[in-house]
Design an enzyme around this catalytic site. Structure first.
Site, PDB file in Angstrom:
ATOM      1  N   GLU A   1      39.602  35.665  33.575  1.00 19.84           N
ATOM      2  CA  GLU A   1      40.856  35.072  34.104  1.00 19.84           C
ATOM      3  C   GLU A   1      41.211  35.622  35.481  1.00 19.84           C
ATOM      4  O   GLU A   1      42.385  35.832  35.802  1.00 19.84           O
ATOM      5  CB  GLU A   1      42.001  35.212  33.097  1.00 19.84           C
ATOM      6  CG  GLU A   1      41.769  34.277  31.917  1.00 19.84           C
ATOM      7  CD  GLU A   1      42.964  34.027  31.063  1.00 19.84           C
ATOM      8  OE1 GLU A   1      44.075  33.878  31.599  1.00 19.84           O
ATOM      9  OE2 GLU A   1      42.776  33.970  29.841  1.00 19.84           O
TER      10      GLU A   1
ATOM     11  N   GLY B   1      32.794  64.991  22.872  1.00 16.43           N
ATOM     12  CA  GLY B   1      31.505  64.421  22.456  1.00 16.43           C
ATOM     13  C   GLY B   1      31.654  63.356  21.386  1.00 16.43           C
ATOM     14  O   GLY B   1      30.919  62.371  21.348  1.00 16.43           O
TER      15      GLY B   1
ATOM     16  N   ARG C   1      42.461  68.446  16.753  1.00 16.84           N
ATOM     17  CA  ARG C   1      41.293  69.184  17.247  1.00 16.84           C
ATOM     18  C   ARG C   1      41.702  70.541  17.829  1.00 16.84           C
ATOM     19  O   ARG C   1      42.606  70.622  18.660  1.00 16.84           O
ATOM     20  CB  ARG C   1      40.593  68.356  18.332  1.00 16.84           C
ATOM     21  CG  ARG C   1      39.462  69.058  19.042  1.00 16.84           C
ATOM     22  CD  ARG C   1      38.271  69.210  18.139  1.00 16.84           C
ATOM     23  NE  ARG C   1      37.115  69.749  18.854  1.00 16.84           N
ATOM     24  CZ  ARG C   1      36.001  70.133  18.255  1.00 16.84           C
ATOM     25  NH1 ARG C   1      35.898  70.053  16.928  1.00 16.84           N
ATOM     26  NH2 ARG C   1      34.992  70.599  18.945  1.00 16.84           N
ATOM     27  N   LYS C   2      41.001  71.577  17.385  1.00 12.21           N
ATOM     28  CA  LYS C   2      41.317  72.914  17.909  1.00 12.21           C
ATOM     29  C   LYS C   2      40.229  73.383  18.872  1.00 12.21           C
ATOM     30  O   LYS C   2      39.044  73.141  18.658  1.00 12.21           O
ATOM     31  CB  LYS C   2      41.446  73.918  16.777  1.00 12.21           C
ATOM     32  CG  LYS C   2      42.724  73.761  15.966  1.00 12.21           C
ATOM     33  CD  LYS C   2      43.037  75.048  15.208  1.00 12.21           C
ATOM     34  CE  LYS C   2      44.441  75.109  14.682  1.00 12.21           C
ATOM     35  NZ  LYS C   2      44.830  74.028  13.806  1.00 12.21           N
TER      36      LYS C   2
ATOM     37  N   GLY D   1      32.634  31.811  39.847  1.00 16.85           N
ATOM     38  CA  GLY D   1      33.660  32.256  38.914  1.00 16.85           C
ATOM     39  C   GLY D   1      34.957  32.424  39.690  1.00 16.85           C
ATOM     40  O   GLY D   1      35.885  31.622  39.579  1.00 16.85           O
TER      41      GLY D   1
ATOM     42  N   GLN E   1      48.078  71.863  28.878  1.00 12.29           N
ATOM     43  CA  GLN E   1      48.871  70.983  29.741  1.00 12.29           C
ATOM     44  C   GLN E   1      48.016  69.923  30.437  1.00 12.29           C
ATOM     45  O   GLN E   1      48.508  68.843  30.767  1.00 12.29           O
ATOM     46  CB  GLN E   1      49.667  71.813  30.746  1.00 12.29           C
ATOM     47  CG  GLN E   1      50.830  72.519  30.025  1.00 12.29           C
ATOM     48  CD  GLN E   1      51.650  73.390  30.916  1.00 12.29           C
ATOM     49  OE1 GLN E   1      51.161  73.905  31.915  1.00 12.29           O
ATOM     50  NE2 GLN E   1      52.896  73.582  30.561  1.00 12.29           N
TER      51      GLN E   1
ATOM     52  N   ARG F   1      48.022  34.508  32.721  1.00  6.69           N
ATOM     53  CA  ARG F   1      47.692  35.895  33.078  1.00  6.69           C
ATOM     54  C   ARG F   1      48.610  36.962  32.468  1.00  6.69           C
ATOM     55  O   ARG F   1      48.123  38.054  32.135  1.00  6.69           O
ATOM     56  CB  ARG F   1      47.601  36.030  34.602  1.00  6.69           C
ATOM     57  CG  ARG F   1      46.286  35.444  35.090  1.00  6.69           C
ATOM     58  CD  ARG F   1      46.088  35.497  36.572  1.00  6.69           C
ATOM     59  NE  ARG F   1      44.756  34.979  36.906  1.00  6.69           N
ATOM     60  CZ  ARG F   1      44.439  34.322  38.005  1.00  6.69           C
ATOM     61  NH1 ARG F   1      45.355  34.089  38.927  1.00  6.69           N
ATOM     62  NH2 ARG F   1      43.217  33.894  38.212  1.00  6.69           N
TER      63      ARG F   1
ATOM     64  N   ILE G   1      31.907  30.689  28.547  1.00  3.27           N
ATOM     65  CA  ILE G   1      33.091  29.986  28.031  1.00  3.27           C
ATOM     66  C   ILE G   1      33.470  30.526  26.645  1.00  3.27           C
ATOM     67  O   ILE G   1      32.744  30.335  25.657  1.00  3.27           O
ATOM     68  CB  ILE G   1      32.873  28.450  28.017  1.00  3.27           C
ATOM     69  CG1 ILE G   1      32.427  27.976  29.407  1.00  3.27           C
ATOM     70  CG2 ILE G   1      34.147  27.726  27.557  1.00  3.27           C
ATOM     71  CD1 ILE G   1      33.328  28.381  30.574  1.00  3.27           C
TER      72      ILE G   1
HETATM   73  C1  FAD Z   1      33.630  37.711  28.110  1.00  2.36           C
HETATM   74  C2  FAD Z   1      33.983  36.699  29.152  1.00  2.36           C
HETATM   75  C3  FAD Z   1      34.719  35.577  28.783  1.00  2.36           C
HETATM   76  C4  FAD Z   1      35.015  34.592  29.734  1.00  2.36           C
HETATM   77  N1  FAD Z   1      35.687  33.453  29.337  1.00  2.36           N
HETATM   78  C5  FAD Z   1      35.835  32.426  30.231  1.00  2.36           C
HETATM   79  C6  FAD Z   1      36.399  31.166  29.799  1.00  2.36           C
HETATM   80  O1  FAD Z   1      36.793  30.987  28.646  1.00  2.36           O
HETATM   81  N2  FAD Z   1      36.465  30.154  30.710  1.00  2.36           N
HETATM   82  C7  FAD Z   1      36.028  30.289  31.993  1.00  2.36           C
HETATM   83  O2  FAD Z   1      36.113  29.329  32.762  1.00  2.36           O
HETATM   84  N3  FAD Z   1      35.507  31.480  32.428  1.00  2.36           N
HETATM   85  C8  FAD Z   1      35.390  32.538  31.589  1.00  2.36           C
HETATM   86  N4  FAD Z   1      34.843  33.737  32.005  1.00  2.36           N
HETATM   87  C9  FAD Z   1      34.349  33.851  33.374  1.00  2.36           C
HETATM   88  C10 FAD Z   1      35.195  34.764  34.244  1.00  2.36           C
HETATM   89  O3  FAD Z   1      36.446  34.186  34.484  1.00  2.36           O
HETATM   90  C11 FAD Z   1      34.406  35.043  35.527  1.00  2.36           C
HETATM   91  O4  FAD Z   1      33.287  35.829  35.165  1.00  2.36           O
HETATM   92  C12 FAD Z   1      35.250  35.760  36.564  1.00  2.36           C
HETATM   93  O5  FAD Z   1      36.218  34.894  37.092  1.00  2.36           O
HETATM   94  C13 FAD Z   1      34.396  36.328  37.708  1.00  2.36           C
HETATM   95  O6  FAD Z   1      33.546  35.371  38.233  1.00  2.36           O
HETATM   96  P1  FAD Z   1      31.989  35.736  38.493  1.00  2.36           P
HETATM   97  O7  FAD Z   1      31.479  36.353  37.265  1.00  2.36           O
HETATM   98  O8  FAD Z   1      31.330  34.538  39.027  1.00  2.36           O
HETATM   99  O9  FAD Z   1      32.040  36.868  39.593  1.00  2.36           O
HETATM  100  P2  FAD Z   1      32.071  36.616  41.181  1.00  2.36           P
HETATM  101  O10 FAD Z   1      33.132  35.650  41.501  1.00  2.36           O
HETATM  102  O11 FAD Z   1      30.707  36.338  41.652  1.00  2.36           O
HETATM  103  O12 FAD Z   1      32.513  38.067  41.681  1.00  2.36           O
HETATM  104  C14 FAD Z   1      31.599  39.138  41.800  1.00  2.36           C
HETATM  105  C15 FAD Z   1      32.369  40.317  42.428  1.00  2.36           C
HETATM  106  O13 FAD Z   1      32.847  39.943  43.733  1.00  2.36           O
HETATM  107  C16 FAD Z   1      34.255  40.108  43.804  1.00  2.36           C
HETATM  108  N5  FAD Z   1      34.838  39.050  44.625  1.00  2.36           N
HETATM  109  C17 FAD Z   1      34.641  37.718  44.541  1.00  2.36           C
HETATM  110  N6  FAD Z   1      35.388  37.063  45.443  1.00  2.36           N
HETATM  111  C18 FAD Z   1      36.107  38.025  46.108  1.00  2.36           C
HETATM  112  C19 FAD Z   1      37.066  37.995  47.163  1.00  2.36           C
HETATM  113  N7  FAD Z   1      37.492  36.848  47.697  1.00  2.36           N
HETATM  114  N8  FAD Z   1      37.572  39.175  47.573  1.00  2.36           N
HETATM  115  C20 FAD Z   1      37.182  40.344  47.036  1.00  2.36           C
HETATM  116  N9  FAD Z   1      36.270  40.435  46.044  1.00  2.36           N
HETATM  117  C21 FAD Z   1      35.752  39.288  45.582  1.00  2.36           C
HETATM  118  C22 FAD Z   1      34.747  40.015  42.348  1.00  2.36           C
HETATM  119  O14 FAD Z   1      35.989  40.664  42.185  1.00  2.36           O
HETATM  120  C23 FAD Z   1      33.617  40.706  41.605  1.00  2.36           C
HETATM  121  O15 FAD Z   1      33.809  42.087  41.694  1.00  2.36           O
HETATM  122  C24 FAD Z   1      34.595  34.757  31.077  1.00  2.36           C
HETATM  123  C25 FAD Z   1      33.875  35.899  31.440  1.00  2.36           C
HETATM  124  C26 FAD Z   1      33.574  36.864  30.508  1.00  2.36           C
HETATM  125  C27 FAD Z   1      32.789  38.074  30.937  1.00  2.36           C
END
Ligand code: FAD
Length: 385
Positions: free
Chosen positions: A364, A341, A269-270, A131, A280, A244, A157
């Site tokens: 993204e 709650g 809410r009281k 990802g 505060q 983004r 996706i």
């Molecule tokens: C509801 C939903 C909709 C989505 N829609 C789309 C879409 O339309 N098209 C599409 O292509 N994708 C889509 N995605 C995929 C999304 O973009 C990826 O899930 C995301 O980029 C993270 O990739 P991963 O899940 O493989 O996590 P990983 O890349 O495996 O990351 C796991 C963890 O490691 C951390 N990590 C990874 N690399 C580094 C680094 N170099 N430095 C520090 N930390 C790091 C990450 O921040 C995360 O905390 C979607 C995801 C969801 C949940």
């Protein structure tokens, strides 16, 4: 002079989106959220009233508006529901690679239908194995004469279930270090070998369908490749720099909804004989959300105007995404705290906000990836001090 004074047209668009969220989305969205169903009727209405695809150029039947206008719209829509906001705005992520790298044939064939009738195009980059690590994707596209043969899987996706078309990223080379080993293709859903799985069950964003796609020996004509062979990685990065800021606006919209519910509840809410808004410590929570909304909105505006002026700035785009997603999570968490709650009960709107907000820190590009982009770029002298 620096100002963000909206034109009459921009104000009208913003008001239209706000009215749509208040009158069309909020009254019925919980039913779809419970059923984990995409509200197609709402998408159709959004399309009919001109709240979708606003950045499509006039030449292809669109409105030809800027990212700034898109951001004004999605902030309001996402104050209603970030799931429907995601699904009606993800066309923007899907068509951006075509705007960036498409030729006239591709633009004519794939952009025009989006403005004619409600239809969806998905951005298919992520895979179970990769990802964040875009260069690590495993889907392949092998050249055979005037075709490419695509094999592999995509995961998570958005809208794949309801889309007609996908922009698919696949490997055309072997050396991942070159960043020239990926290419992008436009693939139609009804082509032989394309299979979309039913939407996955999710923690939140339950009104937006998310699916896996399988490609088995899918024959893609060479004229459906975007740009040159090897341009895929750059196309994906340029797309994210444009997409983004909208995620920043999604976060601002969601945080605004959390603030609205927090104010209503804190005044009503009281406890200890007075409204909790008099405490505060509660005022501090409200102040922090307000500060987060204002700052995230300013960065989002700045990042999107830079893009509209032809100077996309990946640092600003990542800052907008980071600020918007952080305030969304923080504000929705705070709203639950203020509700006490009751905030923990799914019958109240703030729990949905909290479960929806988390995805903004993941899709993204995760929070960590935004931090890496910003930190790395700034250390390499790309930020004007
Ligand atoms: C509801 C939903 C909709 C989505 N829609 C789309 C879409 O339309 N098209 C599409 O292509 N994708 C889509 N995605 C995929 C999304 O973009 C990826 O899930 C995301 O980029 C993270 O990739 P991963 O899940 O493989 O996590 P990983 O890349 O495996 O990351 C796991 C963890 O490691 C951390 N990590 C990874 N690399 C580094 C680094 N170099 N430095 C520090 N930390 C790091 C990450 O921040 C995360 O905390 C979607 C995801 C969801 C949940």
């Amino acid at each position: 002079m620096v100002n963000f004074k909206l034109t009459d047209e921009q104000k009208a668009l913003q008001n239209k989106a706000k009215k749509f969220a208040e009158e069309e989305i909020i009254p019925i969205i919980h039913k779809y959220d419970e059923k984990e169903e995409f509200p197609m009727e709402l998408a159709q209405k959004a399309f009919d009233v001109g709240l979708m695809n606003v950045r499509l150029p006039k030449k292809y039947g669109g409105k030809g508006l800027g990212l700034f206008e898109e951001v004004l719209i999605v902030e309001e829509i996402c104050a209603g529901c970030v799931g429907i906001g995601t699904s009606i705005n993800v066309n923007s992520l899907g068509f951006e690679p075509i705007l960036i790298a498409g030729d006239e044939y591709q633009k004519d064939r794939y952009l025009k239908p989006l403005s004619k009738k409600l239809s969806f195009i998905s951005f298919a980059l992520s895979e179970t194995v990769a990802g964040s690590d875009v260069a690590g994707i495993q889907c392949t596209a092998e050249r055979k004469g005037n075709y490419y043969i695509i094999n592999g899987n995509k995961f998570w996706i958005t809208n794949a279930w309801i889309a007609d078309t996908f922009v698919v990223f696949a490997k055309t080379g072997k050396d991942r270090k070159s960043k020239k080993h990926l290419s992008a293709f436009i693939v139609e859903k009804n082509w032989d070998g394309v299979k979309v799985a039913p939407p996955m069950k999710k923690l939140g964003l339950r009104t937006s369908p998310t699916s896996a796609i399988n490609f088995k020996n899918v024959k893609v004509p060479i004229e459906n490749r975007l740009g040159k062979e090897g341009d895929g990685f750059q196309i994906a990065m340029k797309t994210f720099a444009v997409s983004r800021p909208a995620i920043g606006a999604f976060g601002v919209g969601l945080a605004k909804a959390a603030l609205k519910y927090s104010i209503e509840y804190a005044n009503k809410r009281k406890a200890f004989t007075i409204s909790i808004g008099n405490f505060q410590l509660i005022q501090r929570l409200i102040a922090r959300i307000t500060l987060g909304i204002e700052t995230a909105r300013l960065i989002t505006y700045k990042a999107s105007l830079a893009i509209d002026e032809g100077n996309p700035d990946p640092i600003l785009s990542s800052c907008a995404k980071l600020a918007g997603s952080e305030i969304a999570v923080e504000a929705s968490k705070t709203a639950i705290q203020i509700y006490g709650g009751r905030g923990y009960l799914s019958m109240n709107p703030v729990s949905k906000l909290y479960s929806d907000a988390k995805v903004l820190e993941i899709y993204e590009g995760t929070t960590q990836i935004q931090e890496v982009i910003i930190g790395n770029s700034v250390l390499n002298g790309l930020y004007k001090l």
